[in-house]
Motif scaffolding. Structure first.
Motif, mmCIF file in Angstrom:
data_model
loop_
_atom_site.group_PDB
_atom_site.id
_atom_site.type_symbol
_atom_site.label_atom_id
_atom_site.label_comp_id
_atom_site.label_asym_id
_atom_site.label_seq_id
_atom_site.Cartn_x
_atom_site.Cartn_y
_atom_site.Cartn_z
ATOM 1 N N ASP A 64 0.781 -1.231 0.000
ATOM 2 C CA ASP A 64 0.000 0.000 0.000
ATOM 3 C C ASP A 64 0.815 1.284 0.000
ATOM 4 O O ASP A 64 0.399 2.266 -0.599
ATOM 5 N N CYS A 65 1.915 1.302 0.695
ATOM 6 C CA CYS A 65 2.694 2.538 0.801
ATOM 7 C C CYS A 65 3.671 2.656 -0.365
ATOM 8 O O CYS A 65 4.087 1.665 -0.943
ATOM 9 N N ASP A 66 4.014 3.881 -0.689
ATOM 10 C CA ASP A 66 4.919 4.131 -1.800
ATOM 11 C C ASP A 66 6.378 4.111 -1.367
ATOM 12 O O ASP A 66 7.265 3.910 -2.191
ATOM 13 N N ALA A 67 6.622 4.310 -0.080
ATOM 14 C CA ALA A 67 7.972 4.282 0.477
ATOM 15 C C ALA A 67 7.838 4.191 1.999
ATOM 16 O O ALA A 67 6.757 4.399 2.543
ATOM 17 N N PHE A 68 8.922 3.858 2.665
ATOM 18 C CA PHE A 68 8.889 3.859 4.123
ATOM 19 C C PHE A 68 10.231 4.273 4.676
ATOM 20 O O PHE A 68 11.250 4.215 4.001
ATOM 21 N N ILE A 69 10.170 4.708 5.918
ATOM 22 C CA ILE A 69 11.375 5.086 6.637
ATOM 23 C C ILE A 69 11.197 4.583 8.070
ATOM 24 O O ILE A 69 10.108 4.662 8.627
ATOM 25 N N GLU A 70 12.251 4.015 8.620
ATOM 26 C CA GLU A 70 12.174 3.450 9.964
ATOM 27 C C GLU A 70 12.634 4.459 11.005
ATOM 28 O O GLU A 70 13.550 5.229 10.767
ATOM 29 N N LYS A 71 11.945 4.436 12.149
ATOM 30 C CA LYS A 71 12.366 5.235 13.297
ATOM 31 C C LYS A 71 13.465 4.467 14.007
ATOM 32 O O LYS A 71 13.396 3.247 14.086
ATOM 33 N N PRO A 72 14.424 5.111 14.569
ATOM 34 C CA PRO A 72 14.678 6.546 14.479
ATOM 35 C C PRO A 72 15.276 6.879 13.115
ATOM 36 O O PRO A 72 15.968 6.069 12.510
ATOM 37 N N PHE A 73 14.999 8.073 12.631
ATOM 38 C CA PHE A 73 15.502 8.505 11.336
ATOM 39 C C PHE A 73 16.119 9.885 11.481
ATOM 40 O O PHE A 73 15.844 10.614 12.412
ATOM 41 N N GLN A 74 16.958 10.219 10.518
ATOM 42 C CA GLN A 74 17.505 11.563 10.434
ATOM 43 C C GLN A 74 16.496 12.402 9.654
ATOM 44 O O GLN A 74 15.939 11.943 8.655
ATOM 45 N N VAL A 75 16.261 13.615 10.081
ATOM 46 C CA VAL A 75 15.292 14.482 9.410
ATOM 47 C C VAL A 75 15.662 14.650 7.935
ATOM 48 O O VAL A 75 14.791 14.651 7.065
ATOM 49 N N ASP A 76 16.956 14.741 7.641
ATOM 50 C CA ASP A 76 17.394 14.877 6.246
ATOM 51 C C ASP A 76 16.948 13.697 5.390
ATOM 52 O O ASP A 76 16.612 13.864 4.223
#
Length: 119
Positions: free
Chosen positions: A95-107
């Motif tokens: 369903d999602c187009d991309a993901f990012i895992e926590k913790p992440f860098q704001v950049d």
């Protein structure tokens, strides 16, 4: 200007991400998945940064609603999660187009939003 909807139950996270994105995007905010669906219908953002773990309606369910609606399905969803279980992995893949895992860098998140907004 590209509209980005930040969906997170933590106000501090929403504020931090808004600050990081506000120079380049029209930033909107929601505190749960139900609000995200309502704003998707009324404002049709280009990209949604969706926390998957929230009260009222979690991001996984909200993403399924958005992607199942033909008038909203073109909205790009960037999932943000600290969990790495099989249900979340399936959602991200399907369903999602991309993901990012926590913790992440704001950049990292800013770059992911940029990539999705250009698609």
């Amino acid at each position: 200007m590209t509209k980005v909807l930040i969906v997170d139950d933590l106000e501090g996270v929403r504020r931090m991400l808004s600050y990081a994105l506000e120079d380049d995007y029209n930033v909107l905010q929601a505190s749960n998945g139900l609000e995200a669906i309502e704003l998707a219908h009324s404002l049709h953002p280009d990209v949604i940064v969706m926390d998957l773990d929230m009260p009222v309606m979690d991001g996984a369910e909200a993403t399924r609603h958005i992607k199942a609606n033909p008038s909203l399905a073109d909205i790009k969803v960037l999932a943000v999660t600290a969990q790495n279980d099989s249900e979340k992995s399936r959602l991200i893949k399907d369903d999602c187009d991309a993901f990012i895992e926590k913790p992440f860098q704001v950049d990292e998140l800013v770059e992911a939003v940029k990539r999705l907004s250009l698609k």
